[in-house]
Design an enzyme around this catalytic site. Sequence first.
Site, PDB file in Angstrom:
ATOM      1  N   GLU A 235      43.609  13.558  56.776  1.00 25.45           N
ATOM      2  CA  GLU A 235      42.614  14.182  55.891  1.00 25.45           C
ATOM      3  C   GLU A 235      41.177  13.688  56.076  1.00 25.45           C
ATOM      4  OE1 GLU A 235      45.433  15.198  52.099  1.00 25.45           O
ATOM      5  OE2 GLU A 235      44.866  13.121  52.313  1.00 25.45           O
TER       6      GLU A 235
HETATM    7  C1  TNX Z   1      48.578  13.751  50.845  1.00 21.57           C
HETATM    8  S1  TNX Z   1      50.348  12.814  53.001  1.00 21.57           S
HETATM    9  C2  TNX Z   1      48.179  12.521  51.341  1.00 21.57           C
HETATM   10  C3  TNX Z   1      48.057  11.392  50.401  1.00 21.57           C
HETATM   11  C4  TNX Z   1      48.307  11.787  48.983  1.00 21.57           C
HETATM   12  C5  TNX Z   1      49.480  12.723  48.917  1.00 21.57           C
HETATM   13  C6  TNX Z   1      49.881  13.091  47.532  1.00 21.57           C
HETATM   14  C7  TNX Z   1      49.069  12.225  53.499  1.00 21.57           C
HETATM   15  C8  TNX Z   1      49.086  11.756  54.861  1.00 21.57           C
HETATM   16  N1  TNX Z   1      48.020  12.224  52.666  1.00 21.57           N
HETATM   17  O1  TNX Z   1      46.787  10.801  50.530  1.00 21.57           O
HETATM   18  O2  TNX Z   1      48.557  10.653  48.235  1.00 21.57           O
HETATM   19  O3  TNX Z   1      49.174  13.878  49.642  1.00 21.57           O
HETATM   20  O4  TNX Z   1      51.073  13.778  47.516  1.00 21.57           O
END
Ligand code: TNX
Length: 535
Positions: A349
């Site tokens: 992200e």
């Molecule tokens: C996505 S999964 C994220 C996390 C969050 C999560 C909550 C991922 C690699 N990143 O930063 O905590 O969703 O479900």
Amino acid sequence: MLYKNIKKYIYFLIVLTAPVLFEQCGAGKILTSSKNEHEIFINDNEAKIIPAPVYDKYTGTIFSLTPSAKIYIDPSSLPIKKIALYLQSKLRPSTGYTLDIADNFPNLLYGNIYLSIISSDSALGSEGYKLTVSKDSIYLRAFKPEGLFRGVQTIRQLFPSAIESSSKRYDNWNIESRIIIDYPRYRWRGAMLDVARHFFSVKDVEKYIDILALYKINVFHIHLTDDQGWRIMIHSWKNLAEYGGSTATGGDPGGYYTQKDFSEIVDYAKDRYINIVPEIDMPAHTNAALASYAVLNCDGKAPHLYGGTNVGFCSLCLDSPITYTFLDGVIKELAAITPGNYIHIGGDEARTLAIPKYAGFIDKVEKIVHKYGKKVIGWEEIRNAKVDSGTIVQFWANSNLAKAAAKAGMKLVLSPASKIYLDMKYDSTTTIGQNWAGYVTVKTAYDWDPLDFVDDSTEKNIVGVEAPLWTETIKTLSDIEYMVFPRILCAAEIGWSQKSRKNWNDFAARLSLQGSRWNIMGVNYYKSKEINWIK
Ligand code: TNX
């Protein structure tokens, strides 16, 4: 020599024909419970264990553990002694038997337990084991100590649930006699815990790890840093933990692990043949670091600590040389206290960065990790970089892309959010957790296979599966347990058991027996209505 070859031949014959034999003699019956509409699939003589073993045959008698039983080991090496002590510590409180450890390996007799390394049994692999429970003895053999440890978990599960009690119980410590030959489908069967959004004590983490061992989980991925907190002391950058670790999501209390704490967790896991994979998330998910050191920010200004739940809003400053000095220092210290091969570099992200810039960063960080003798694992976004052939890509949101990554020769760990994210609510009534990837019922968590995401021809690129627990809404160990149990057992079975053993009704029947074990162990769990829990 001739004898050895015959033995080998018989062994291979059993291993190769076992699944066929098992299918034929193991046909179960479907019973309908009078209490409710649930169907219970009872496979009368099958071992009621999770994950399901490769080969299991009931041999018609009963083994009884008696007060004079001993645990015999061969060879009498330190790792084997430790496994015997571990088994003793699990069986002694409930039985009240001393279960002394002895190394003058006699003939198999008199209600004893035998743990033995058979160095000629390389076909079992490092985690495989053979277990023969007969009228007179429990005889567990493996090629490596790790295999003995996994087999010990099978022995625990074969005893009645009361075996897990921490005080003396009057039960019949019986096991139906059987032969089990078992080894894992995948080498990576992981659980991830986010200690950044909320912090959990060393004792809480250890309790969680101890229960994971019972289901043959062998990787504990610990998400140590995120926007809301930095949880590991880095001596060359002390503010990270001291300031960046001072709070948590929602302004809840923070905390961090000293390097000694971290090593304690590593050792605790190591004694359970679980490898710790520490994660430092970057270049996004770094607000706690950016708040701790102004120099890490492109504008030289430190932001405030963050207690919200947004993701992907910040980044390390990729053009600044100090960023790489910083990462070198962090990875150097972390690698020095991590005995396992892998460091997780996050990489998810990074929404503020263009892909080429992001990819260049991942390539640089990969080199730093290699410099300190470790391999890289990162979330699925890192596939955009020119990752090394030893690097693992962990798929979570967009598993459809896994096929292409596997084709391109990348190694994969699968954590599909809509199937196995343990922070997803069970249903609309679950009061903690999230639902951005949908509700994840126990059946949803069980009903998928790694081969749904790659072609048969690239299955070899799948390293394994992992079930992550993000903790934005999870504050206590009891919350963790509620979200994890029973769903982590689905991941454990998908990762360990052969695809041919996959059967929801059969799994649900075996799972129905685990609740009483958890009640005795003081483990919280979600009493899903999908399971006909047996008292
Ligand atoms: C996505 S999964 C994220 C996390 C969050 C999560 C909550 C991922 C690699 N990143 O930063 O905590 O969703 O479900």
